[in-house]
Design a protein around this motif. Structure first.
Motif, PDB file in Angstrom:
ATOM      1  N   ALA A 146      57.408  87.492  21.436  1.00 10.50           N
ATOM      2  CA  ALA A 146      56.256  88.091  22.104  1.00 10.50           C
ATOM      3  C   ALA A 146      55.450  87.014  22.800  1.00 10.50           C
ATOM      4  O   ALA A 146      55.319  85.898  22.300  1.00 10.50           O
ATOM      5  CB  ALA A 146      55.381  88.812  21.081  1.00 10.50           C
ATOM      6  N   LEU A 147      54.917  87.372  23.940  1.00 11.02           N
ATOM      7  CA  LEU A 147      54.059  86.452  24.692  1.00 11.02           C
ATOM      8  C   LEU A 147      52.799  87.203  25.077  1.00 11.02           C
ATOM      9  O   LEU A 147      52.866  88.276  25.670  1.00 11.02           O
ATOM     10  CB  LEU A 147      54.778  85.989  25.962  1.00 11.02           C
ATOM     11  CG  LEU A 147      53.923  85.182  26.947  1.00 11.02           C
ATOM     12  CD1 LEU A 147      53.753  83.748  26.452  1.00 11.02           C
ATOM     13  CD2 LEU A 147      54.549  85.176  28.347  1.00 11.02           C
ATOM     14  N   TYR A 148      51.640  86.676  24.692  1.00 13.81           N
ATOM     15  CA  TYR A 148      50.375  87.275  25.116  1.00 13.81           C
ATOM     16  C   TYR A 148      49.714  86.351  26.127  1.00 13.81           C
ATOM     17  O   TYR A 148      49.601  85.148  25.900  1.00 13.81           O
ATOM     18  CB  TYR A 148      49.439  87.477  23.924  1.00 13.81           C
ATOM     19  CG  TYR A 148      48.052  87.900  24.363  1.00 13.81           C
ATOM     20  CD1 TYR A 148      47.829  89.187  24.853  1.00 13.81           C
ATOM     21  CD2 TYR A 148      46.979  87.006  24.317  1.00 13.81           C
ATOM     22  CE1 TYR A 148      46.559  89.574  25.287  1.00 13.81           C
ATOM     23  CE2 TYR A 148      45.708  87.388  24.737  1.00 13.81           C
ATOM     24  CZ  TYR A 148      45.513  88.674  25.223  1.00 13.81           C
ATOM     25  OH  TYR A 148      44.261  89.044  25.664  1.00 13.81           O
ATOM     26  N   GLN A 149      49.279  86.917  27.236  1.00 12.91           N
ATOM     27  CA  GLN A 149      48.569  86.137  28.253  1.00 12.91           C
ATOM     28  C   GLN A 149      47.230  86.807  28.499  1.00 12.91           C
ATOM     29  O   GLN A 149      47.191  87.973  28.897  1.00 12.91           O
ATOM     30  CB  GLN A 149      49.378  86.085  29.545  1.00 12.91           C
ATOM     31  CG  GLN A 149      50.786  85.521  29.349  1.00 12.91           C
ATOM     32  CD  GLN A 149      51.549  85.360  30.659  1.00 12.91           C
ATOM     33  OE1 GLN A 149      51.461  84.351  31.323  1.00 12.91           O
ATOM     34  NE2 GLN A 149      52.307  86.380  31.014  1.00 12.91           N
ATOM     35  N   ARG A 159      63.186  92.135  22.933  1.00 10.59           N
ATOM     36  CA  ARG A 159      63.897  92.416  21.694  1.00 10.59           C
ATOM     37  C   ARG A 159      65.157  91.569  21.632  1.00 10.59           C
ATOM     38  O   ARG A 159      65.925  91.537  22.585  1.00 10.59           O
ATOM     39  CB  ARG A 159      64.278  93.892  21.641  1.00 10.59           C
ATOM     40  CG  ARG A 159      64.813  94.305  20.292  1.00 10.59           C
ATOM     41  CD  ARG A 159      65.292  95.729  20.310  1.00 10.59           C
ATOM     42  NE  ARG A 159      66.498  95.826  21.113  1.00 10.59           N
ATOM     43  CZ  ARG A 159      66.922  96.945  21.679  1.00 10.59           C
ATOM     44  NH1 ARG A 159      66.250  98.047  21.543  1.00 10.59           N
ATOM     45  NH2 ARG A 159      68.022  96.958  22.398  1.00 10.59           N
ATOM     46  N   LEU A 160      65.332  90.881  20.534  1.00 12.05           N
ATOM     47  CA  LEU A 160      66.549  90.092  20.370  1.00 12.05           C
ATOM     48  C   LEU A 160      67.571  90.865  19.558  1.00 12.05           C
ATOM     49  O   LEU A 160      68.767  90.735  19.775  1.00 12.05           O
ATOM     50  CB  LEU A 160      66.239  88.767  19.676  1.00 12.05           C
ATOM     51  CG  LEU A 160      65.281  87.843  20.443  1.00 12.05           C
ATOM     52  CD1 LEU A 160      64.994  86.604  19.637  1.00 12.05           C
ATOM     53  CD2 LEU A 160      65.863  87.480  21.800  1.00 12.05           C
ATOM     54  N   LEU A 187      56.120 100.815  20.136  1.00  8.03           N
ATOM     55  CA  LEU A 187      56.899 100.119  21.154  1.00  8.03           C
ATOM     56  C   LEU A 187      57.812 101.096  21.873  1.00  8.03           C
ATOM     57  O   LEU A 187      58.532 101.856  21.235  1.00  8.03           O
ATOM     58  CB  LEU A 187      57.747  99.014  20.525  1.00  8.03           C
ATOM     59  CG  LEU A 187      56.983  97.835  19.949  1.00  8.03           C
ATOM     60  CD1 LEU A 187      57.960  96.792  19.415  1.00  8.03           C
ATOM     61  CD2 LEU A 187      56.078  97.204  21.006  1.00  8.03           C
ATOM     62  N   PRO A 188      57.773 101.075  23.202  1.00  5.40           N
ATOM     63  CA  PRO A 188      58.703 101.915  23.931  1.00  5.40           C
ATOM     64  C   PRO A 188      60.139 101.420  23.709  1.00  5.40           C
ATOM     65  O   PRO A 188      60.335 100.260  23.366  1.00  5.40           O
ATOM     66  CB  PRO A 188      58.287 101.743  25.391  1.00  5.40           C
ATOM     67  CG  PRO A 188      57.471 100.508  25.444  1.00  5.40           C
ATOM     68  CD  PRO A 188      56.906 100.287  24.071  1.00  5.40           C
ATOM     69  N   ALA A 189      61.107 102.315  23.877  1.00  3.38           N
ATOM     70  CA  ALA A 189      62.508 101.923  23.730  1.00  3.38           C
ATOM     71  C   ALA A 189      62.848 100.907  24.811  1.00  3.38           C
ATOM     72  O   ALA A 189      62.178 100.839  25.823  1.00  3.38           O
ATOM     73  CB  ALA A 189      63.401 103.152  23.854  1.00  3.38           C
ATOM     74  N   THR A 192      62.889  95.220  26.683  1.00  2.00           N
ATOM     75  CA  THR A 192      61.615  94.562  26.906  1.00  2.00           C
ATOM     76  C   THR A 192      60.519  95.610  26.858  1.00  2.00           C
ATOM     77  O   THR A 192      60.753  96.789  27.127  1.00  2.00           O
ATOM     78  CB  THR A 192      61.565  93.859  28.270  1.00  2.00           C
ATOM     79  OG1 THR A 192      61.784  94.835  29.287  1.00  2.00           O
ATOM     80  CG2 THR A 192      62.606  92.773  28.376  1.00  2.00           C
ATOM     81  N   ALA A 193      59.337  95.189  26.469  1.00  2.00           N
ATOM     82  CA  ALA A 193      58.206  96.116  26.425  1.00  2.00           C
ATOM     83  C   ALA A 193      56.965  95.351  26.838  1.00  2.00           C
ATOM     84  O   ALA A 193      56.857  94.152  26.599  1.00  2.00           O
ATOM     85  CB  ALA A 193      58.045  96.672  25.013  1.00  2.00           C
ATOM     86  N   ARG A 194      56.058  96.051  27.472  1.00  2.67           N
ATOM     87  CA  ARG A 194      54.802  95.427  27.882  1.00  2.67           C
ATOM     88  C   ARG A 194      53.700  96.258  27.248  1.00  2.67           C
ATOM     89  O   ARG A 194      53.589  97.457  27.501  1.00  2.67           O
ATOM     90  CB  ARG A 194      54.757  95.466  29.405  1.00  2.67           C
ATOM     91  CG  ARG A 194      53.514  94.907  30.006  1.00  2.67           C
ATOM     92  CD  ARG A 194      53.824  94.485  31.442  1.00  2.67           C
ATOM     93  NE  ARG A 194      53.811  93.046  31.497  1.00  2.67           N
ATOM     94  CZ  ARG A 194      53.132  92.342  32.425  1.00  2.67           C
ATOM     95  NH1 ARG A 194      52.476  92.960  33.375  1.00  2.67           N
ATOM     96  NH2 ARG A 194      53.129  91.041  32.391  1.00  2.67           N
ATOM     97  N   VAL A 195      52.943  95.639  26.375  1.00  7.31           N
ATOM     98  CA  VAL A 195      51.942  96.375  25.605  1.00  7.31           C
ATOM     99  C   VAL A 195      50.550  95.889  26.002  1.00  7.31           C
ATOM    100  O   VAL A 195      50.238  94.704  25.873  1.00  7.31           O
ATOM    101  CB  VAL A 195      52.159  96.137  24.093  1.00  7.31           C
ATOM    102  CG1 VAL A 195      51.085  96.803  23.272  1.00  7.31           C
ATOM    103  CG2 VAL A 195      53.541  96.630  23.682  1.00  7.31           C
ATOM    104  N   PRO A 196      49.714  96.792  26.508  1.00  3.56           N
ATOM    105  CA  PRO A 196      48.363  96.371  26.866  1.00  3.56           C
ATOM    106  C   PRO A 196      47.521  96.153  25.616  1.00  3.56           C
ATOM    107  O   PRO A 196      47.691  96.842  24.615  1.00  3.56           O
ATOM    108  CB  PRO A 196      47.833  97.549  27.678  1.00  3.56           C
ATOM    109  CG  PRO A 196      48.667  98.723  27.300  1.00  3.56           C
ATOM    110  CD  PRO A 196      49.976  98.217  26.764  1.00  3.56           C
ATOM    111  N   VAL A 197      46.634  95.169  25.679  1.00  2.00           N
ATOM    112  CA  VAL A 197      45.762  94.866  24.545  1.00  2.00           C
ATOM    113  C   VAL A 197      44.340  95.230  24.949  1.00  2.00           C
ATOM    114  O   VAL A 197      43.840  94.750  25.965  1.00  2.00           O
ATOM    115  CB  VAL A 197      45.851  93.362  24.198  1.00  2.00           C
ATOM    116  CG1 VAL A 197      44.901  93.022  23.061  1.00  2.00           C
ATOM    117  CG2 VAL A 197      47.272  92.986  23.826  1.00  2.00           C
TER     118      VAL A 197
END
Lengths: 239, 181
Positions: A146-149, A159-160, A187-189, A192-197
């Motif tokens: 995961a990477l948060y910016q 996902r690995l 988490l969407p299927a 990769t997923a992009r989750v807003p914070v």
């Protein structure tokens, strides 16, 4: 090389970054940040594709190694939910199952977007902070990075391995200090997923905070706290 | 060779249409190549098997995008495999490679004979690699094939990380220029 040329090299630009990404030499954080950009920037994808093609003759060095027979059986179970039924294909059944399941997930994902988007943080103007977490747990096949910016207000996940059991969902949690886990959503299927914070949660993201994924009923935890096993977790490290 | 590539192209396209028998044949034709990639990069048989599964899950779900790419079929598949395995490698917490694995590693690298064999095929990329200084060409090849990070390469060549970065970046741009000549 002159100092100036050195600086230009240091700076690199997207062409070099794409080359480094394909070569594979970047550390995890830079790799994640680049992968997140790839999702959004088609010109960058074209640069990557060009490098993949350019360097592809080196693939000859790998040779070939037969994979164990068990690998294909496991793959079939995973994709099609049963042992391989070669030639006696039952495509209609699994196709429609996969289709309907996909549709349900897509519907959930878009619902999640509708619910979450209004709380998304507008990109702040202060310098962007970045955190990376490698998430895993003993005896669990689930692994994510995961990477948060802070600049985007998004957590990008790759996902690995591992995926939710049928009828279950992965839910992402932020755990900070001794506080109870805060949900970042289902988490969407997909790989990769992009989750807003949300702005409120963004203030809790810091080095040492933990991201975790739990196994939950479809649609996420009904209680607001994790109800299932924690399948992967990792500490966020500032970069 | 071309015939085989055409065949694999067709299998990928049909896999994109969710033709499961085409997917089975695609697996038969290409899993040994992709497994070799996973094994070399991850250097752990169990993890390479997991990774191979993930790679073919991606092939199954992404096959419909192949037609829009300019890749040869094998380079498209290999890119998926390398990408995934390098992601896994970089996400490892512990020092990526225990010492005992370093021994296997030496055996894994293409020996002089294999390198000569590859060069004798007269491929354009080998000619271009030869234009680079030997140690830099080796670093590029080892990075690509073994999945070494800048940090590992710097350690192996005994140079500072920034020097290695400059080496590789310059080498990559030279390679590009040579390949497009």
């Amino acid at each position: 090389m002159t100092g100036e040329a050195e600086d230009r090299m240091e700076d690199g630009g997207d062409e070099l970054l794409a080359a480094e990404y394909v070569l594979g030499v970047l550390p995890l954080d830079a790799r994640m940040a680049f992968a997140a950009r790839l999702e959004a920037e088609p010109p960058l994808r074209a640069l990557v594709a060009a490098w993949e093609i350019r360097l592809s003759p080196l693939n000859d060095d790998y040779g070939e190694t037969a994979a164990p027979a068990s690998a294909k059986a496991a793959l079939d179970r995973r994709l099609f939910g049963g042992p391989a039924a070669r030639e006696t294909a039952r495509p209609a059944l699994w196709q429609s199952l996969a289709f309907w399941r996909g549709l349900a997930v897509a519907a959930l994902a878009s619902l999640a977007v509708v619910l979450i988007v209004p709380f998304t943080v507008p990109p702040p103007t202060e310098p962007s902070a970045r955190f990376v977490a490698a998430m895993q747990a003993d005896a669990s096949p689930v692994r994510y990075v995961a990477l948060y910016q802070s600049g985007t207000g998004m957590i990008d996940l790759t996902r690995l391995s591992g995926e939710p059991a049928s009828g279950r969902d992965f839910e992402l949690w932020l755990i900070e200090g001794g506080n109870a886990p805060r949900s970042l959503g289902v988490l969407p299927a997909g790989e990769t997923a992009r989750v807003p914070v949300s702005q409120q949660l963004a203030s809790l993201v810091s080095s040492g905070a933990t991201l975790a994924i739990s196994d939950e009923p479809a649609g996420g935890s009904p209680t607001g706290a994790p109800t299932g096993a924690v399948l992967a977790l990792g500490e966020m490290r500032g970069i | 060779m071309q015939g085989q590539a055409d065949q694999i192209t067709e299998l990928i396209v049909r896999t994109g249409l969710k033709d499961r028998s085409a997917f089975d044949r695609l697996y038969e034709a290409t899993s040994a190549k992709l497994f070799a990639i996973c094994l070399r990069v991850l250097r752990d048989r169990g993890e390479a098997e997991d990774a191979l599964q993930e790679v073919f899950v991606r092939v199954w779900t992404r096959a419909d995008r192949f037609a829009a790419s300019h890749h040869s079929p094998i380079s498209w598949l290999a890119a998926i495999a390398r990408n995934h395995c390098i992601d896994r490698l970089r996400a490892r917490k512990a020092p990526a490679r225990p010492v005992e694995e370093a021994f296997d590693l030496a055996a894994d690298e293409p020996g002089p004979e294999r390198l000569a064999e590859l060069s004798s095929e007269g491929r354009r990329i080998d000619a271009c690699m030869e234009e680079l200084e030997t140690d830099r060409a080796e670093a590029v090849r080892a990075a690509y094939v073994m999945g070494y990070s800048y940090e590992e390469l710097a350690g192996r060549h005994g140079v500072p990380l920034n020097t290695m970065r400059t080496w590789l970046r310059r080498s990559l741009m030279k390679l590009k220029e040579c390949l497009e000549r």
